[in-house]
Scaffold this active site. Structure first.
Site, PDB file in Angstrom:
ATOM      1  N   GLY A  11      47.160  41.680  53.818  1.00 16.35           N
ATOM      2  CA  GLY A  11      46.291  41.754  55.006  1.00 16.35           C
ATOM      3  C   GLY A  11      44.883  42.150  54.625  1.00 16.35           C
ATOM      4  N   GLY A  14      41.915  42.438  57.148  1.00 16.71           N
ATOM      5  CA  GLY A  14      41.956  43.357  58.291  1.00 16.71           C
ATOM      6  C   GLY A  14      41.177  44.636  58.022  1.00 16.71           C
ATOM      7  N   GLU A  37      46.426  37.145  52.567  1.00 14.74           N
ATOM      8  CA  GLU A  37      46.289  36.974  54.020  1.00 14.74           C
ATOM      9  C   GLU A  37      47.343  35.960  54.448  1.00 14.74           C
ATOM     10  OE1 GLU A  37      45.248  37.740  56.870  1.00 14.74           O
ATOM     11  OE2 GLU A  37      43.959  39.438  56.345  1.00 14.74           O
ATOM     12  N   MET A 128      48.922  58.431  55.778  1.00 13.96           N
ATOM     13  CA  MET A 128      48.758  58.693  54.342  1.00 13.96           C
ATOM     14  C   MET A 128      47.831  59.881  54.055  1.00 13.96           C
ATOM     15  SD  MET A 128      50.342  56.291  52.477  1.00 13.96           S
ATOM     16  CE  MET A 128      51.418  54.983  53.072  1.00 13.96           C
ATOM     17  N   HIS A 158      43.366  56.630  69.784  1.00 18.44           N
ATOM     18  CA  HIS A 158      42.940  55.654  68.775  1.00 18.44           C
ATOM     19  C   HIS A 158      42.005  54.618  69.396  1.00 18.44           C
ATOM     20  CE1 HIS A 158      46.295  57.245  66.385  1.00 18.44           C
ATOM     21  NE2 HIS A 158      45.685  56.697  65.347  1.00 18.44           N
ATOM     22  N   LYS A 162      44.166  49.105  68.605  1.00 15.76           N
ATOM     23  CA  LYS A 162      45.498  49.476  68.079  1.00 15.76           C
ATOM     24  C   LYS A 162      46.587  48.867  68.955  1.00 15.76           C
ATOM     25  CE  LYS A 162      48.198  53.348  66.283  1.00 15.76           C
ATOM     26  NZ  LYS A 162      48.542  52.623  65.058  1.00 15.76           N
ATOM     27  N   GLY A 168      52.082  55.796  64.911  1.00 23.12           N
ATOM     28  CA  GLY A 168      53.035  56.215  63.881  1.00 23.12           C
ATOM     29  C   GLY A 168      52.856  57.679  63.519  1.00 23.12           C
TER      30      GLY A 168
END
Length: 271
Positions: A11, A14, A37, A128, A158, A162, A168
């Protein structure tokens, strides 16, 4: 490791894909091996560096996953569940690292990831960032220390683009609260309130979702007691922190035995 880790970004066109390409360019321990992609994307054939706002790096965006992972050491993947499952299968075939920052998984997807993790070294996390994973640990401890007469609510906001809700990260924090109370989140989660709901059911974990503008990610966990309230939260100010976290996860996973890991493993935060 003397040789840089060769990473594939899925991706790549993005928002997070571009962030990952930039993060890789800033870290001497990794190198962009390939950029992917979907077939039919107008970005196929374009230089991944240029697309990410950098100088050209000579890596053309491809729509061929099998070709991309030949000789690669790892895959960085913030996409959608179906794509992540397909990439996990490729990672299992190649017996390489797969770092997954994708959210919105259902049980059917998780079963596929667990199967792939028999041969691939998978690090999967709803977030992360070091800060968020530390926050989850604090939430777990607070939930364990406070009785059921304290209500737990998770609030998140957000950007308007989104596509999944709650985020998440919100679910990661809700699960931390449930783990602290030794209950299953699925049995206590309240994600929608509309109409005459009646009084709040004790022991539930509520979620509130805000969407708008360009907010990268804001999360807070509220413990509401009798006459007092505790709030702990995290604000992401730079999407790059997720890219840096993903690279940290990939480097940690290099050489580890196959399995399904999370950021607590990477950051050494296991209680």
């Amino acid at each position: 490791m003397s040789h840089p880790m060769k990473l594939v970004v899925v991706g790549a066109g993005g928002r997070m894909g571009q962030t990952l390409v930039r993060a890789i360019s800033e870290n001497p321990d990794v190198v962009l091996h390939a950029a992917l992609e979907r077939a039919g994307s107008a970005l196929v054939g374009q230089d991944a560096g240029t697309v990410a706002g950098l100088r050209a790096n000579g890596v053309a965006i491809s729509d061929d996953p099998l070709g991309a992972i030949v000789e690669a050491h790892g895959i960085l993947d913030f996409t959608v569940p179906d794509v992540s499952c397909a990439m996990a299968a490729f990672a299992a075939q190649a017996r390489i690292v797969h770092v997954i920052g994708t959210t919105g998984f259902e049980d059917k997807h998780l079963n596929r990831l667990e199967a792939a993790a028999r041969h691939a070294t998978i690090v999967k996390s709803g977030n992360m960032s070091l800060g968020v994973n530390l926050l989850a640990g604090l939430v777990r401890r607070a939930a364990a220390a406070l009785g059921d007469d304290w209500d737990i609510e998770v609030l998140e906001m957000h950007h308007r683009m989104k596509i999944d809700a709650p985020s998440g990260t919100a679910l990661l924090l809700g699960k931390a609260a449930a783990d602290g109370r030794k209950v299953a989140l699925a049995e206590r989660k309240v994600a929608v309130r509309d109409g005459v709901t009646g009084a709040r059911e004790p022991g539930t974990i509520g979620f509130a979702t805000l969407r708008g503008g360009t907010v990268i990610g804001e999360h807070s966990v509220i413990f509401a007691g009798q006459g007092e309230r505790i709030e702990i939260g995290h604000r992401a100010e730079d999407r790059g922190l997720f890219g840096r976290g993903a690279i940290r996860a990939a480097l940690w996973a290099r050489g580890k035995k196959p399995g399904l890991y999370d950021m607590d493993d990477v950051l050494g935060l296991k209680d």
